[in-house]
Motif scaffolding. Structure first.
Motif, short mmCIF file in Angstrom:
data_model
loop_
_atom_site.label_atom_id
_atom_site.label_comp_id
_atom_site.label_asym_id
_atom_site.label_seq_id
_atom_site.Cartn_x
_atom_site.Cartn_y
_atom_site.Cartn_z
N GLY A 192 0.73 -1.10 0.13
CA GLY A 192 0.38 0.19 -0.07
C GLY A 192 0.94 0.62 0.21
N LYS A 193 1.62 1.17 0.88
CA LYS A 193 2.89 2.51 1.23
C LYS A 193 4.05 2.37 0.01
CE LYS A 193 2.81 2.95 6.66
NZ LYS A 193 3.59 2.83 7.05
N THR A 194 3.85 0.86 -0.73
CA THR A 194 5.12 1.48 -2.12
C THR A 194 4.14 2.33 -3.10
OG1 THR A 194 5.82 -0.54 -1.16
CG2 THR A 194 6.00 -0.26 -3.60
N MET A 195 2.90 1.57 -3.06
CA MET A 195 1.59 2.45 -4.13
C MET A 195 1.63 4.26 -4.01
SD MET A 195 -2.06 1.70 -5.54
CE MET A 195 -2.72 2.01 -6.26
N PHE A 196 1.57 4.20 -2.99
CA PHE A 196 1.50 5.69 -2.38
C PHE A 196 3.09 6.33 -2.63
CE2 PHE A 196 -2.56 4.67 -0.36
CZ PHE A 196 -3.00 5.45 -0.61
N TYR A 197 3.45 5.77 -2.63
CA TYR A 197 5.52 6.06 -3.00
C TYR A 197 5.73 5.98 -4.22
CZ TYR A 197 6.21 5.43 2.13
OH TYR A 197 5.73 5.36 3.36
N ALA A 198 4.74 5.33 -5.16
CA ALA A 198 5.36 5.24 -6.41
C ALA A 198 4.59 6.25 -7.57
CB ALA A 198 4.91 3.76 -6.92
N VAL A 199 3.47 6.95 -7.03
CA VAL A 199 2.66 8.08 -7.24
C VAL A 199 3.22 8.91 -7.07
CG1 VAL A 199 0.18 8.57 -7.59
CG2 VAL A 199 0.42 6.78 -7.15
N ALA A 200 3.64 9.63 -5.50
CA ALA A 200 4.01 10.57 -5.12
C ALA A 200 5.74 10.90 -6.45
CB ALA A 200 4.66 10.41 -3.79
N LEU A 201 5.91 9.27 -6.55
CA LEU A 201 7.53 9.85 -7.45
C LEU A 201 7.21 9.50 -8.99
CD1 LEU A 201 10.52 9.46 -7.71
CD2 LEU A 201 9.88 7.22 -8.19
N PHE A 202 5.97 9.36 -9.19
CA PHE A 202 5.42 9.98 -10.43
C PHE A 202 5.27 11.65 -10.59
CE2 PHE A 202 1.86 10.99 -13.58
CZ PHE A 202 1.81 10.38 -14.33
N LEU B 84 1.35 15.01 -6.45
CA LEU B 84 1.82 15.18 -4.32
C LEU B 84 0.60 14.90 -3.64
CD1 LEU B 84 5.02 16.80 -4.77
CD2 LEU B 84 4.74 13.85 -5.08
N ALA B 85 -0.68 16.18 -3.97
CA ALA B 85 -1.20 16.86 -3.06
C ALA B 85 -2.55 15.53 -3.41
CB ALA B 85 -2.08 17.80 -3.65
N VAL B 86 -2.57 14.63 -4.17
CA VAL B 86 -3.72 13.61 -4.40
C VAL B 86 -2.97 12.41 -3.54
CG1 VAL B 86 -4.64 12.10 -6.26
CG2 VAL B 86 -5.12 14.19 -6.21
N VAL B 87 -2.05 12.15 -3.11
CA VAL B 87 -1.70 11.42 -2.09
C VAL B 87 -1.46 11.92 -1.29
CG1 VAL B 87 0.63 9.98 -1.99
CG2 VAL B 87 0.06 10.51 -4.32
N ALA B 88 -1.44 12.79 -0.81
CA ALA B 88 -1.81 13.07 0.27
C ALA B 88 -2.59 12.46 0.89
CB ALA B 88 -0.38 14.50 1.10
N LEU B 89 -3.10 13.12 0.33
CA LEU B 89 -5.04 13.41 0.61
C LEU B 89 -5.62 11.68 1.22
CD1 LEU B 89 -7.85 14.34 1.55
CD2 LEU B 89 -8.42 15.02 -1.01
#
Length: 402
Positions: free
Chosen positions: A281-291, A381-386
Motif C-alpha cells: 500500500g505505501k509502496t503504491m503511494f510512494y510510486a505515485v508521489a515519485l510520478f 502529490l496533493a492527491v497522494v497525501a489526501l
C-alpha cells in the motif's frame, strides 16, 4: 528469471503469446490507420475523429461487456474478439486493394475496433487470474505489462516500416497477428467452471460499480490512478515541450515519447524478477508521489537528457503503481465479479487518459506549458497525501493477496 516462469506455466505461456501478438497488431494499426487517414484528408480533425470513433463504443458497451465476461467462457470471448479484429483488418485490406477505401470506411472500422476491444479487455483481464495461483499473479502481471510496453515501443516502428511497402501489407500483417493470437488461445487449457447464469439487468450491469464503492482497497486504488493520471498527464504536451522549450526536432520528440515506455519496461522486468511482497500500500503511494515529482522535474527541465530521465522515472514509477493496483483489483474481486469490475476499471483508465490530455491542454492554454506541467505534478502529490488519509486500509495494506 522470466523465461523459466513462462516455461513452467503452459497456460500462462499461451496467454502471454496471444497477448503479445494482439498488442503488436494493435500498435502497428495505430500508425497505419492514422497515417493513411491523414494522407486521405490532410486534416488534423479527422485524426481526432478516429479516436472518438473508437472511444464512444468502448464507453457505451463496457458495462455490458463486463456482464458478458462474467456469464460466458472468457477464453472464447477473447478468441471471438480477435477473430472479429482480424476480419475488420481484412476489410481494410480489401478496401485498399479494390481502390474503395474512404475516410468513412476507416471510421467504421475504428468503431468496430472500439466495440470489440470493449468486450475483449474485461474478458482478458478477468481470465488471467484463472490461469495461475494468487502468489504468482504479480510476476505474471509484470511480464504481460512489460510485454505491452515493449510492443508500444516496437509496434509503431514496425508498423511504419511495413507501411512503406503499402498500407495493405500493414493491415495484412495485423490480420496475421490477430489470427495467431486467436489460434494460440485455442490450445489454452485450464480448469473452467461455468458460472451461474444471471439475467442482464441494471442491477447486474452496475454491480461492478457497487462492489468497488463498497471495497475501500479497490476504490482507493482505482480512484488514485484516476486522479493522478488526470492531473499528471504531461505527455500530452510533448510536441510543444520538444519544439518550444527543448528546441529539438522530431527525433527528440521520438526519444521523449519512448522514454516513459522504456522506463515502464525496465521496471516490469525488475518486478518480474523481484515481485513486491510487503508494504504494498505505501509502496503504491510512494510510486505515485515519485510520478508527481518526476512530472515537476520534467516541467522545470530545459535539457533534453534531463527531460528524458524524468520521463524514464515517470514511466517506471507508473508501472509500480499499475502492477499493485491491477493485482489488488483482481485478487480482491471474486471470480464471478471480475469481468464487471475489470470493465469499470477499464472505463476509469480510458477516461483518465482522455480527460488528462484535455486537462493538460486547458491548463497549458490558461497558464502556459511549464506552469501547467508543474501544477499537474503538485496536484498529484496533493492527491497522494489526501488519499493516504482517506483510504487507511489501502495505506496500511501489507501484502497483495489478503
Amino acid at each position: 528469471m522470466s523465461s523459466p516462469f513462462l516455461l513452467r506455466h503452459g497456460a500462462f505461456l499461451r496467454f502471454w503469446l496471444g497477448q503479445t501478438a494482439s498488442s503488436l497488431a494493435y500498435q502497428m494499426l495505430v500508425v497505419g490507420i492514422g497515417w493513411q487517414m491523414y494522407d486521405l484528408t490532410d486534416s488534423a480533425l479527422s485524426l481526432g475523429l478516429i479516436g472518438l470513433a473508437q472511444f464512444v463504443p468502448q464507453l457505451l458497451l463496457t458495462l455490458v461487456a463486463g456482464h458478458v465476461a462474467d456469464q460466458y467462457n472468457r477464453r472464447v470471448i477473447v478468441i471471438v474478439c480477435r477473430l472479429v479484429l482480424a476480419g475488420t483488418m481484412g476489410g481494410l485490406v480489401y478496401a485498399n486493394l479494390s481502390g474503395q477505401l474512404s475516410p468513412a470506411i476507416i471510421y467504421v472500422c475504428g468503431a468496430l475496433m472500439g466495440a470489440t476491444r470493449a468486450f475483449e479487455s474485461p474478458a482478458t483481464q478477468a481470465l488471467l487470474p484463472n490461469l495461475i495461483t494468487p502468489d504468482q499473479f504479480p510476476r505474471a502481471l509484470a511480464l504481460t505489462s512489460g510485454t505491452r510496453e515493449a510492443t508500444v515501443i516496437a509496434g509503431p516502428a514496425l508498423g511504419g516500416l511495413v507501411y512503406l511497402i503499402g498500407a495493405s501489407w500493414l493491415y495484412g500483417a495485423s490480420v496475421v497477428f490477430f489470427l495467431v493470437s486467436a489460434l494460440v488461445l485455442l490450445s489454452l487449457q485450464y480448469e473452467y467452471q461455468a458460472p451461474r447464469k444471471e439475467p442482464a439487468s441494471l442491477k447486474s450491469l452496475f454491480s461492478g460499480i457497487h462492489f468497488i464503492r463498497d471495497n475501500p482497497v479497490v476504490l482507493g486504488a482505482i480512484s488514485l490512478d484516476l486522479f493522478s493520471v488526470l492531473l499528471g498527464g504531461a505527455t500530452a504536451l510533448l510536441p510543444i515541450v520538444a519544439r518550444d522549450i527543448l528546441h529539438t526536432g522530431s527525433w527528440g520528440l521520438g526519444l521523449l515519447r519512448s522514454a516513459p515506455a522504456l522506463g515502464a519496461l525496465l521496471m516490469s522486468i525488475w518486478l518480474a524478477r523481484f515481485p513486491l511482497e510487503k508494504r504494498v500500500g505505501k509502496t503504491m503511494f510512494y510510486a505515485v508521489a515519485l510520478f508527481g515529482l518526476a512530472t515537476i522535474v520534467f516541467g522545470l527541465s530545459q535539457n533534453l537528457w534531463l527531460s528524458m530521465g524524468a520521463l524514464l522515472v515517470l514511466g517506471a514509477s507508473d508501472m509500480v503503481s499499475v502492477i499493485i493496483r491491477s493485482t489488488l483489483i483482481q485478487l480482491e474481486t471474486p471470480d464471478a465479479m471480475r469481468g464487471r469490475v475489470s470493465a469499470v476499471n477499464y472505463i476509469f483508465i480510458g477516461t483518465s487518459n482522455q480527460l488528462g490530455e484535455f486537462e493538460s491542454g486547458i491548463t497549458a492554454a490558461w497558464f502556459g506549458v511549464v506552469p501547467a506541467i508543474i501544477i499537474g505534478g503538485i496536484g498529484t502529490l496533493a492527491v497522494v497525501a489526501l488519499w493516504m488519509k482517506v483510504f487507511p486500509a489501502l495505506t496500511h495494506r501489507d501484502k497483495l493477496s489478503s
